[in-house]
Design a protein around this motif. Structure first.
Motif: not given
Length: 444
Positions: A81-93, A95-98, A183-188, A196-199
């Motif tokens: 459980k703990t590792t799945l929460v951390v992996s989700l946060l790492l991926m989401g943050l 991705t948003a930085a891109v 700028w449109g490609w940045r939206v996704p 990530v908040a939902v996950g």
């Protein structure tokens, strides 16, 4: 909470979390095929920019085994459980930085350099995701229905793919070309924060798997990766070879074919994305069917049939695309997606069944992600070179067929695992064998 309620919650959490992680991972591939060459590598020319964008794309695959080892270590020692929460946060943050990263015109070569770092973070996050989510389902499911519940997990990548390509298609239909490229490609990428908040909401409500709780009481492996490399390395390597063809077919269809059809054949990207989205519906159906059927037919038998289909389809995929007739192009892409579903469906049950509980996270994740390095990271690059050298994409099909032959050999070397009791999975027939699951077909 009852066992049935925990099983349903685990299946839902695996589907939702994996869909979000793969959405984050896939949007880079779509953006690389459509705009990243121009945004981050404008001085390299058309082919050079595409190769550079695909090279950064490949970086994440190289980072995925690192994520498998890192998250596998803590997942096998501290819990799934703990590792799945951390992996989700790492991926989401990451991705948003891109989504807020300036392009080459603003930052020069610093822009692609930072893009590489963020892509590595994506790879590490996804490297820890699939193995943990697979165990979350497999270790909660009854032995006779492990394939059935694993289907929910395997629908996650399909859902992420539909979300990623659907968002890009909607943006291209709703924006003019200049707005999309500026700028449109940045939206996704920025939308990842909401997903990530939902996950996180779903995953924080989970309980640890009962098999891990039992293993934790008896003593978890101190260095899981050492145990895997010492006692299970044959299983990891052969398992990697068995699943590589699925990765190769997927990224040829969803990334390279998208770039080839739009830049090489001049087909509008909205048309190709629409075909891929329609094909994803067929993929979802065959994921569901093949995963559930593997409970009765056997994992290995199901995968062998799907591998033959993949090798054959690889030979017709690009000849059909190169006709430039929309109907035949749709058959090529949709057919590839349907075959992919057959290949991917049983994996969520098959790979965890190859390893014992004490190292299952590391073993399954490392096998899955090494397959991604071999089949996913290199395939778009090799396909681009082959097409450039021969003037046609037909040789790419033979490349895929060769991987199909390798996969069939590897599958023959792995045991049948359906119905395995995970509490005793990986117990060797003989300590002299050197592996927990002996390589080779089971005794008749």
């Amino acid at each position: 909470m009852g066992a049935t309620g925990q099983m349903r919650r685990a299946a839902a959490a695996a589907l939702i979390g994996t869909a979000i992680e793969f959405y984050d991972f896939f949007i880079y591939g779509t953006a690389a095929a459509l705009v990243f060459g121009e945004v981050f590598f404008p001085e390299l020319g058309t082919v050079g920019a595409l190769l550079a964008a695909f090279s950064v794309y490949a970086v994440a695959f190289l980072a995925r085994p690192l994520g498998a080892v890192l998250f596998g270590h803590f997942g096998d020692r501290l819990g799934r459980k703990t590792t799945l929460v951390v992996s989700l946060l790492l991926m989401g943050l990451s991705t948003a930085a891109v989504g807020v990263l300036p392009g080459f015109e603003v930052w020069g070569w610093w822009a692609p350099a930072v893009l590489v770092v963020l892509r590595v973070c994506q790879g590490v996050g996804l490297g820890g995701e699939w193995g943990g989510a697979a165990l979350l389902v497999a270790e909660n499911a009854p032995a006779g229905r492990r394939g059935h519940y694993g289907a929910y997990l395997q629908l996650g990548p399909t859902t992420g793919f539909v979300l990623a390509n659907g968002v890009f298609l909607a943006l291209q239909l709703g924006l003019d070309e200049g707005a999309f490229r500026s700028w449109g490609w940045r939206v996704p990428f920025l939308a990842s924060l909401a997903l990530v908040a939902v996950g996180l909401f779903v995953r924080l409500r989970l309980e640890e798997t009962p098999l891990f709780r039992g293993e934790a009481r008896s003593g978890a492996e101190r260095a899981p990766v050492v145990e895997v490399l010492r006692g299970h390395w044959r299983t990891v390597l052969v398992g990697c070879g068995a699943i590589t063809v699925g990765y190769a077919l997927f990224y040829l269809t969803t990334t390279y074919a998208l770039a080839y059809a739009t830049t090489g054949l001049g087909v509008p990207s909205t048309v190709v994305l629409s075909m891929l989205l329609a094909g994803a519906a067929g993929k979802a159906v065959t994921v569901w069917l093949s995963a559930r059927r593997s409970d009765g037919w056997g994992r290995r038998r199901t995968l062998q049939g799907a591998t033959v289909l993949a090798a054959v389809w690889g030979l017709v995929l690009f000849p059909l695309l190169e006709t430039e007739r929309r109907g035949l192009m749709f058959v090529a892409l949709a057919g590839a997606m349907v075959v992919l579903g057959c290949l991917l469906g049983p994996l969520a049950a098959f790979l965890p069944e190859l390893f014992p509980t004490r190292v299952r996270y590391t073993g399954a994740a490392l096998t899955y992600n090494l397959g991604g390095v071999v089949g996913g990271a290199t395939t778009p690059l090799i396909a681009t070179r082959l097409t450039e050298a021969y003037g046609t994409a037909e040789p790419v099909g033979w490349y895929l067929a060769a991987w199909g032959a390798v996969a069939l050999i590897c599958l023959r070397m792995l045991p049948e695992t359906s119905g395995t009791d995970l509490a005793v999975a990986g117990v060797p027939r003989s300590r002299k064998a050197g592996t927990d699951f002996p390589i080779g077909p089971p005794a008749v």
